[in-house]
Design a protein around this motif. Structure first.
Motif, PDB file in Angstrom:
ATOM      1  N   ARG A 161      71.679  21.363  78.379  1.00 47.68           N
ATOM      2  CA  ARG A 161      71.576  20.018  77.808  1.00 47.68           C
ATOM      3  C   ARG A 161      72.826  19.201  78.136  1.00 47.68           C
ATOM      4  NH1 ARG A 161      70.195  20.200  71.624  1.00 47.68           N
ATOM      5  NH2 ARG A 161      70.613  22.435  71.560  1.00 47.68           N
ATOM      6  N   THR A 162      72.642  17.907  78.270  1.00 44.84           N
ATOM      7  CA  THR A 162      73.748  17.009  78.558  1.00 44.84           C
ATOM      8  C   THR A 162      74.451  16.642  77.256  1.00 44.84           C
ATOM      9  OG1 THR A 162      72.559  16.072  80.443  1.00 44.84           O
ATOM     10  CG2 THR A 162      74.407  14.795  79.571  1.00 44.84           C
ATOM     11  N   LYS A 163      75.751  16.882  77.198  1.00 44.06           N
ATOM     12  CA  LYS A 163      76.496  16.542  75.996  1.00 44.06           C
ATOM     13  C   LYS A 163      76.733  15.039  75.942  1.00 44.06           C
ATOM     14  CE  LYS A 163      80.490  17.730  73.197  1.00 44.06           C
ATOM     15  NZ  LYS A 163      81.633  18.655  72.994  1.00 44.06           N
ATOM     16  N   VAL A 164      76.421  14.445  74.804  1.00 46.77           N
ATOM     17  CA  VAL A 164      76.560  13.004  74.602  1.00 46.77           C
ATOM     18  C   VAL A 164      77.282  12.762  73.288  1.00 46.77           C
ATOM     19  CG1 VAL A 164      75.345  10.807  74.343  1.00 46.77           C
ATOM     20  CG2 VAL A 164      74.396  12.578  75.824  1.00 46.77           C
ATOM     21  N   THR A 165      78.234  11.838  73.283  1.00 46.79           N
ATOM     22  CA  THR A 165      78.952  11.499  72.049  1.00 46.79           C
ATOM     23  C   THR A 165      78.538  10.114  71.564  1.00 46.79           C
ATOM     24  OG1 THR A 165      80.830  10.648  73.333  1.00 46.79           O
ATOM     25  CG2 THR A 165      80.930  12.943  72.608  1.00 46.79           C
ATOM     26  N   MET A 166      78.434   9.985  70.254  1.00 46.41           N
ATOM     27  CA  MET A 166      78.057   8.717  69.637  1.00 46.41           C
ATOM     28  C   MET A 166      78.911   8.474  68.406  1.00 46.41           C
ATOM     29  SD  MET A 166      74.384   7.521  67.950  1.00 46.41           S
ATOM     30  CE  MET A 166      73.598   7.056  69.508  1.00 46.41           C
ATOM     31  N   THR A 167      79.392   7.249  68.228  1.00 42.59           N
ATOM     32  CA  THR A 167      80.117   6.879  67.023  1.00 42.59           C
ATOM     33  C   THR A 167      79.235   6.040  66.114  1.00 42.59           C
ATOM     34  OG1 THR A 167      82.071   5.749  66.107  1.00 42.59           O
ATOM     35  CG2 THR A 167      81.145   4.837  68.134  1.00 42.59           C
ATOM     36  N   LEU A 168      79.338   6.296  64.820  1.00 40.47           N
ATOM     37  CA  LEU A 168      78.710   5.436  63.827  1.00 40.47           C
ATOM     38  C   LEU A 168      79.634   4.243  63.576  1.00 40.47           C
ATOM     39  CD1 LEU A 168      77.458   8.096  61.228  1.00 40.47           C
ATOM     40  CD2 LEU A 168      76.208   7.082  63.150  1.00 40.47           C
ATOM     41  N   PRO A 169      79.157   3.207  62.880  1.00 36.91           N
ATOM     42  CA  PRO A 169      80.034   2.074  62.591  1.00 36.91           C
ATOM     43  C   PRO A 169      81.041   2.369  61.483  1.00 36.91           C
ATOM     44  CG  PRO A 169      77.877   1.720  61.617  1.00 36.91           C
ATOM     45  CD  PRO A 169      77.773   2.960  62.456  1.00 36.91           C
ATOM     46  N   TRP A 170      80.726   3.337  60.633  1.00 42.02           N
ATOM     47  CA  TRP A 170      81.581   3.624  59.484  1.00 42.02           C
ATOM     48  C   TRP A 170      81.326   5.062  59.079  1.00 42.02           C
ATOM     49  CZ3 TRP A 170      85.810   1.563  58.101  1.00 42.02           C
ATOM     50  CH2 TRP A 170      86.328   1.675  56.804  1.00 42.02           C
ATOM     51  N   VAL A 171      81.717   5.439  57.860  1.00 37.55           N
ATOM     52  CA  VAL A 171      81.391   6.784  57.384  1.00 37.55           C
ATOM     53  C   VAL A 171      79.877   6.924  57.296  1.00 37.55           C
ATOM     54  CG1 VAL A 171      83.532   7.045  56.098  1.00 37.55           C
ATOM     55  CG2 VAL A 171      81.540   6.066  54.966  1.00 37.55           C
ATOM     56  N   ALA A 172      79.416   8.160  57.383  1.00 37.32           N
ATOM     57  CA  ALA A 172      77.977   8.400  57.275  1.00 37.32           C
ATOM     58  C   ALA A 172      77.485   7.955  55.912  1.00 37.32           C
ATOM     59  CB  ALA A 172      77.682   9.873  57.480  1.00 37.32           C
ATOM     60  N   LEU A 226      76.450   3.382  67.501  1.00 32.57           N
ATOM     61  CA  LEU A 226      75.527   2.681  66.607  1.00 32.57           C
ATOM     62  C   LEU A 226      76.400   1.660  65.894  1.00 32.57           C
ATOM     63  CD1 LEU A 226      72.582   2.667  65.547  1.00 32.57           C
ATOM     64  CD2 LEU A 226      73.389   4.068  63.645  1.00 32.57           C
ATOM     65  N   VAL A 227      76.342   0.407  66.338  1.00 32.62           N
ATOM     66  CA  VAL A 227      77.330  -0.602  65.973  1.00 32.62           C
ATOM     67  C   VAL A 227      76.629  -1.855  65.462  1.00 32.62           C
ATOM     68  CG1 VAL A 227      79.305  -1.945  66.798  1.00 32.62           C
ATOM     69  CG2 VAL A 227      78.820   0.291  67.808  1.00 32.62           C
ATOM     70  N   PHE A 228      77.199  -2.490  64.431  1.00 30.34           N
ATOM     71  CA  PHE A 228      76.629  -3.748  63.950  1.00 30.34           C
ATOM     72  C   PHE A 228      76.854  -4.844  64.989  1.00 30.34           C
ATOM     73  CE2 PHE A 228      75.464  -1.716  60.282  1.00 30.34           C
ATOM     74  CZ  PHE A 228      75.053  -2.556  59.260  1.00 30.34           C
ATOM     75  N   ALA A 229      75.885  -5.738  65.080  1.00 28.76           N
ATOM     76  CA  ALA A 229      75.874  -6.741  66.135  1.00 28.76           C
ATOM     77  C   ALA A 229      77.159  -7.547  66.220  1.00 28.76           C
ATOM     78  CB  ALA A 229      74.684  -7.684  65.948  1.00 28.76           C
ATOM     79  N   SER A 230      77.714  -7.936  65.081  1.00 28.16           N
ATOM     80  CA  SER A 230      78.913  -8.766  65.110  1.00 28.16           C
ATOM     81  C   SER A 230      80.056  -8.051  65.816  1.00 28.16           C
ATOM     82  CB  SER A 230      79.338  -9.163  63.694  1.00 28.16           C
ATOM     83  OG  SER A 230      79.587  -8.011  62.899  1.00 28.16           O
ATOM     84  N   GLY A 231      80.203  -6.744  65.572  1.00 26.30           N
ATOM     85  CA  GLY A 231      81.262  -5.988  66.218  1.00 26.30           C
ATOM     86  C   GLY A 231      81.085  -5.931  67.726  1.00 26.30           C
ATOM     87  N   THR A 232      79.847  -5.693  68.163  1.00 24.01           N
ATOM     88  CA  THR A 232      79.581  -5.636  69.597  1.00 24.01           C
ATOM     89  C   THR A 232      79.781  -6.997  70.251  1.00 24.01           C
ATOM     90  OG1 THR A 232      77.972  -3.865  69.278  1.00 24.01           O
ATOM     91  CG2 THR A 232      77.842  -5.101  71.338  1.00 24.01           C
ATOM     92  N   MET A 233      79.291  -8.056  69.599  1.00 22.56           N
ATOM     93  CA  MET A 233      79.393  -9.387  70.187  1.00 22.56           C
ATOM     94  C   MET A 233      80.837  -9.846  70.298  1.00 22.56           C
ATOM     95  SD  MET A 233      76.124 -11.285  68.406  1.00 22.56           S
ATOM     96  CE  MET A 233      74.453 -10.746  68.785  1.00 22.56           C
ATOM     97  N   ILE A 234      81.649  -9.516  69.293  1.00 18.52           N
ATOM     98  CA  ILE A 234      83.070  -9.848  69.363  1.00 18.52           C
ATOM     99  C   ILE A 234      83.712  -9.113  70.534  1.00 18.52           C
ATOM    100  CG2 ILE A 234      85.295  -9.486  68.205  1.00 18.52           C
ATOM    101  CD1 ILE A 234      83.837 -10.088  65.559  1.00 18.52           C
TER     102      ILE A 234
END
Length: 369
Positions: free
Chosen positions: A39-50, A97-105
């Motif tokens: 399997r291909t290892k993939v990393t993902m960050t959440l926007p905050w604590v779970a 997995l990021v809220f739109a405002s953070g990505t757009m900024i």
């Protein structure tokens, strides 16, 4: 301009506020089992604590979804959407997995990110008041104390909201409050109302048995999408197969939470046991999940598929970010190069399933009037 002041609370009030904030764990975690053969290892960050609004990618391994798509998904907590977007752009994570405002900024600052999917369609920025408050409309904020955390996601948009709602800003007393006790300031009557992101503050207040009402700024035209899957352009352009696998995995986990909300929360508590050990932890997670599900009930998802972004709405959202005036020399290429729907369409709910989602989360609609 509104008048401003700072709020000082007693040590007891601060501790009570901190306890409420800790209803969900503020700790790093990894939901991935490490490298899995083949399997291909993939990393993902959440926007905050779970929490109840963002934990679902953590279920990928337990549900067998990551194995089905041939990836090993490792999920980590984030430290705010702006920081999460930057972490993806700086190659600390493959996806976010990021809220739109953070990505757009981040995009406006020249970071080369691409939005692959949208999961929630209202950032739930707004104003929270206690249920018995005489504040029932935006203009009722005039002459009142409004608590706000200056560094929060919604606070910079207050002026835009005020202009659209016809509020005389100079008649509103803005009270700067620490993020750890913003909800406690409202509960204790230190302020008349607070600015907040509903999916974050409503669960903290409601789980303590306090009745409240929440006035969404989107009803006054301050519209922003919420959670989105993002990656770097180099990954998007060079490995579209991987993008498809990650989008499908994430959306299938989200679909599971929509179809089986209680079973999903139980799995969340197994993955992050601290959720069930803290006071009001599970109830906070349940309300947070319910609100996130509620703001998925949009035509974008129902009429197309989970993850669909309405590209016609995006220019106005980007403009609202630029109108804040906080970004020096913004660099925004055409919107169609920043957002794509090419990986959307594989994960859908039936009309009957959408109706069940609506029924399951009807109780949370009461907060929004």
């Amino acid at each position: 301009m509104p008048t401003t002041s700072s709020l000082r609370l007693s040590r007891r009030q601060i501790l009570m506020g901190a306890a409420a904030a800790l209803a969900l764990p503020a700790l790093p975690f990894s939901a991935g089992p490490g490298f899995a053969s083949g399997r291909t290892k993939v990393t993902m960050t959440l926007p905050w604590v779970a929490n109840g609004s963002n934990y679902f990618p953590m279920m990928a391994d337990r549900l067998g979804i990551s194995e089905k798509h041939g990836i090993d998904l490792e999920v980590a907590r984030g430290f705010g959407s702006v920081a999460a977007a930057q972490a993806v752009a700086n190659s600390q994570f493959d996806f976010g997995l990021v809220f739109a405002s953070g990505t757009m900024i981040a995009q406006a600052r020249g970071l080369d990110l691409v939005i692959l999917a949208t999961l929630y369609y209202d950032a739930t920025m707004g104003t929270a008041v206690l249920a018995n408050s005489p504040i029932t409309a935006p203009k009722d904020l005039e002459g009142k104390k409004l608590g706000t955390v200056p560094t929060s996601a919604e606070s910079p948009f207050f002026n835009t909201f005020s202009d659209k709602a016809g509020i005389a800003k100079e008649k509103v007393e803005l009270v700067q409050v620490d993020s750890k006790i913003i909800e406690r300031a409202l509960i204790d009557g230190q302020v008349d109302a607070i600015t907040a992101v509903g999916s974050s503050s409503i669960p903290v207040i409601a789980a303590q048995g306090v009745d409240l009402r929440f006035m969404l700024w989107s009803k006054e035209g301050v519209e922003l999408y919420a959670a989105q899957i993002v990656t770097r352009r180099e990954i998007y352009e060079n490995d579209k197969a991987l993008c498809q696998k990650v989008v499908d995995t994430t959306l299938e986990c989200f679909a599971h939470s929509l179809r089986e909300p209680e079973a999903s929360l139980e799995m969340f508590a197994e993955l992050v046991p601290e959720v069930g050990l803290t006071k009001n932890g599970m109830e906070t997670a349940r309300i947070s999940q319910g609100i996130s599900h509620l703001v998925t009930l949009w035509p974008e998802a129902i009429e197309n598929a989970l993850g669909y972004s309405d590209l016609a709405k995006m220019p106005a959202m980007y403009q609202s970010i630029l109108d804040l005036g906080t970004i020096e020399n913004p660099q925004l290429p055409p919107v169609e190069t920043l957002v794509t729907n090419e990986f959307i369409g594989n994960v859908k709910l039936s009309a009957e399933e959408w109706e069940k989602v609506r029924e399951n989360n009807a109780t949370y609609a009461k907060f929004f009037g």
